[in-house]
Design a protein around this motif. Structure first.
Motif, PDB file in Angstrom:
ATOM      1  N   ILE A 140      16.033  20.133 -38.774  1.00 50.32           N
ATOM      2  CA  ILE A 140      15.432  18.883 -38.302  1.00 50.32           C
ATOM      3  C   ILE A 140      14.166  18.578 -39.088  1.00 50.32           C
ATOM      4  CG2 ILE A 140      14.274  17.789 -36.336  1.00 50.32           C
ATOM      5  CD1 ILE A 140      16.232  19.209 -34.504  1.00 50.32           C
ATOM      6  N   ALA A 141      13.347  19.597 -39.322  1.00 46.37           N
ATOM      7  CA  ALA A 141      12.119  19.403 -40.098  1.00 46.37           C
ATOM      8  C   ALA A 141      12.444  18.977 -41.524  1.00 46.37           C
ATOM      9  CB  ALA A 141      11.296  20.690 -40.091  1.00 46.37           C
ATOM     10  N   HIS A 188       7.787  23.906 -32.925  1.00 44.43           N
ATOM     11  CA  HIS A 188       8.784  24.796 -32.329  1.00 44.43           C
ATOM     12  C   HIS A 188       9.008  26.033 -33.196  1.00 44.43           C
ATOM     13  CE1 HIS A 188      12.945  26.164 -31.351  1.00 44.43           C
ATOM     14  NE2 HIS A 188      12.478  25.998 -30.125  1.00 44.43           N
ATOM     15  N   ILE A 189       8.980  25.868 -34.514  1.00 44.22           N
ATOM     16  CA  ILE A 189       9.134  27.009 -35.422  1.00 44.22           C
ATOM     17  C   ILE A 189       7.964  27.977 -35.267  1.00 44.22           C
ATOM     18  CG2 ILE A 189       9.177  27.682 -37.853  1.00 44.22           C
ATOM     19  CD1 ILE A 189      10.667  25.074 -38.426  1.00 44.22           C
ATOM     20  N   ARG A 240      18.160  25.355 -36.431  1.00 42.04           N
ATOM     21  CA  ARG A 240      18.241  23.956 -35.991  1.00 42.04           C
ATOM     22  C   ARG A 240      16.895  23.249 -36.192  1.00 42.04           C
ATOM     23  NH1 ARG A 240      20.336  21.874 -30.023  1.00 42.04           N
ATOM     24  NH2 ARG A 240      20.221  19.632 -30.481  1.00 42.04           N
ATOM     25  N   SER A 241      15.811  23.882 -35.779  1.00 41.69           N
ATOM     26  CA  SER A 241      14.491  23.269 -35.934  1.00 41.69           C
ATOM     27  C   SER A 241      14.143  23.091 -37.413  1.00 41.69           C
ATOM     28  CB  SER A 241      13.426  24.124 -35.247  1.00 41.69           C
ATOM     29  OG  SER A 241      13.658  24.192 -33.864  1.00 41.69           O
ATOM     30  N   TRP A 242      14.511  24.067 -38.218  1.00 46.33           N
ATOM     31  CA  TRP A 242      14.216  23.974 -39.644  1.00 46.33           C
ATOM     32  C   TRP A 242      14.997  22.845 -40.300  1.00 46.33           C
ATOM     33  CZ3 TRP A 242      10.363  24.979 -42.437  1.00 46.33           C
ATOM     34  CH2 TRP A 242      10.451  25.131 -43.815  1.00 46.33           C
ATOM     35  N   ALA A 256       9.340  19.690 -34.622  1.00 44.47           N
ATOM     36  CA  ALA A 256      10.177  20.760 -35.177  1.00 44.47           C
ATOM     37  C   ALA A 256       9.319  21.890 -35.743  1.00 44.47           C
ATOM     38  CB  ALA A 256      11.093  20.197 -36.262  1.00 44.47           C
ATOM     39  N   SER A 286      13.851  15.237 -41.476  1.00 43.66           N
ATOM     40  CA  SER A 286      12.802  14.238 -41.256  1.00 43.66           C
ATOM     41  C   SER A 286      11.848  14.159 -42.444  1.00 43.66           C
ATOM     42  CB  SER A 286      12.031  14.568 -39.973  1.00 43.66           C
ATOM     43  OG  SER A 286      11.518  15.882 -40.020  1.00 43.66           O
ATOM     44  N   VAL A 314       9.061  13.683 -34.760  1.00 40.13           N
ATOM     45  CA  VAL A 314      10.159  14.648 -34.892  1.00 40.13           C
ATOM     46  C   VAL A 314       9.765  15.784 -35.826  1.00 40.13           C
ATOM     47  CG1 VAL A 314      12.532  14.954 -35.710  1.00 40.13           C
ATOM     48  CG2 VAL A 314      11.930  12.934 -34.369  1.00 40.13           C
TER      49      VAL A 314
END
Length: 246
Positions: free
Chosen positions: A151-152, A224-225, A147-149, A221, A155, A217
């Motif tokens: 989002i990164a 968080h990774i 999910r974080s990847w 992200a 963006s 954002v």
């Protein structure tokens, strides 16, 4: 390219570019003092050197940064698309890289009406910092949270698209310098800036606001990774080599 070597190269290149920008006015002043030119001649000399000399320095910096980013992405198992995004981030930062502390007429020659906060350059530096800290496939790093990847990536892709649109006046201006006067650079700048405004009722979300939100954002992200990978590494049992060494 390993992380430490990548961090070393990018740090050296960035420090050299900052020193080049800060020292460029003194270089022009020293050259004018040596030649002892008249005001008109010094103005023309400052414009030519400020345009082409500064452009050469920025070009060398951009090619070198993209080369090491490409090497690190290839080594870490990342897509080459990130190199393209980095290219557009650099192109959008032309107002700071070309007109910052430069001869005053260079900005007018390139259609740079004002110098804004270098948001896209911060995008690049955030990604460079991430590549310097994140363990890719070359170091048996843990997988990034999907999910974080995503989002990164989303963006970064959106910011790269905006950067590509914002870079159109640069290509139009270079075409004017080369003699291909198809569109007026100032008209291109005004048209693109007005098209990137979002109106919600009686309020407008400007380009700067949207880019800062995307940057927030994107950076969140990636952080968080990195945090997730750090926790995963702490939970991994020691390897056979480390147990033998202890």
């Amino acid at each position: 390219m390993p992380r430490r070597r990548f961090a070393t190269y990018t740090s050296i290149l960035t420090v050299a570019m900052i020193a080049f920008i800060l020292g460029f006015p003194f270089l022009l002043a020293a050259l004018a003092g040596v030649i002892r030119c008249s005001p008109d001649t010094c103005g023309a000399l400052g414009l030519v050197l400020g345009l082409y000399g500064r452009m050469l320095g920025v070009l060398i910096y951009g090619i070198a940064m993209l080369t090491v980013i490409s090497a690190r992405c290839r080594c870490a198992g990342l897509s080459s698309w990130w190199v393209i995004a980095s290219l557009f981030w650099l192109l959008t930062a032309r107002d700071v890289l070309m007109a910052g502390l430069n001869f005053w007429a260079v900005g007018f020659s390139l259609g740079i009406l004002s110098i804004r906060w270098p948001v896209m350059l911060i995008f690049l530096f955030v990604f460079v910092a991430f590549l310097s800290l994140w363990k890719g496939s070359d170091e048996d790093g843990s997988e990034a949270p999907p999910r974080s990847w995503k989002i990164a990536q989303a963006s970064a892709a959106l910011s790269a698209i905006i950067s590509a649109v914002m870079s159109i006046p640069l290509f139009v201006t270079l075409a004017w310098i080369a003699g291909l006067r198809l569109i007026n650079p100032q008209s291109a700048i005004m048209t693109i800036q007005s098209s990137l405004y979002l109106r919600i009722g009686t309020h407008f979300i400007t380009l700067a606001t949207g880019l800062w939100l995307l940057l927030f954002v994107f950076a969140g992200a990636l952080i968080h990774i990195l945090v997730s990978q750090g926790r995963a590494n702490l939970q991994l049992p020691p390897t056979r080599f480390s147990r033998a060494a202890s």
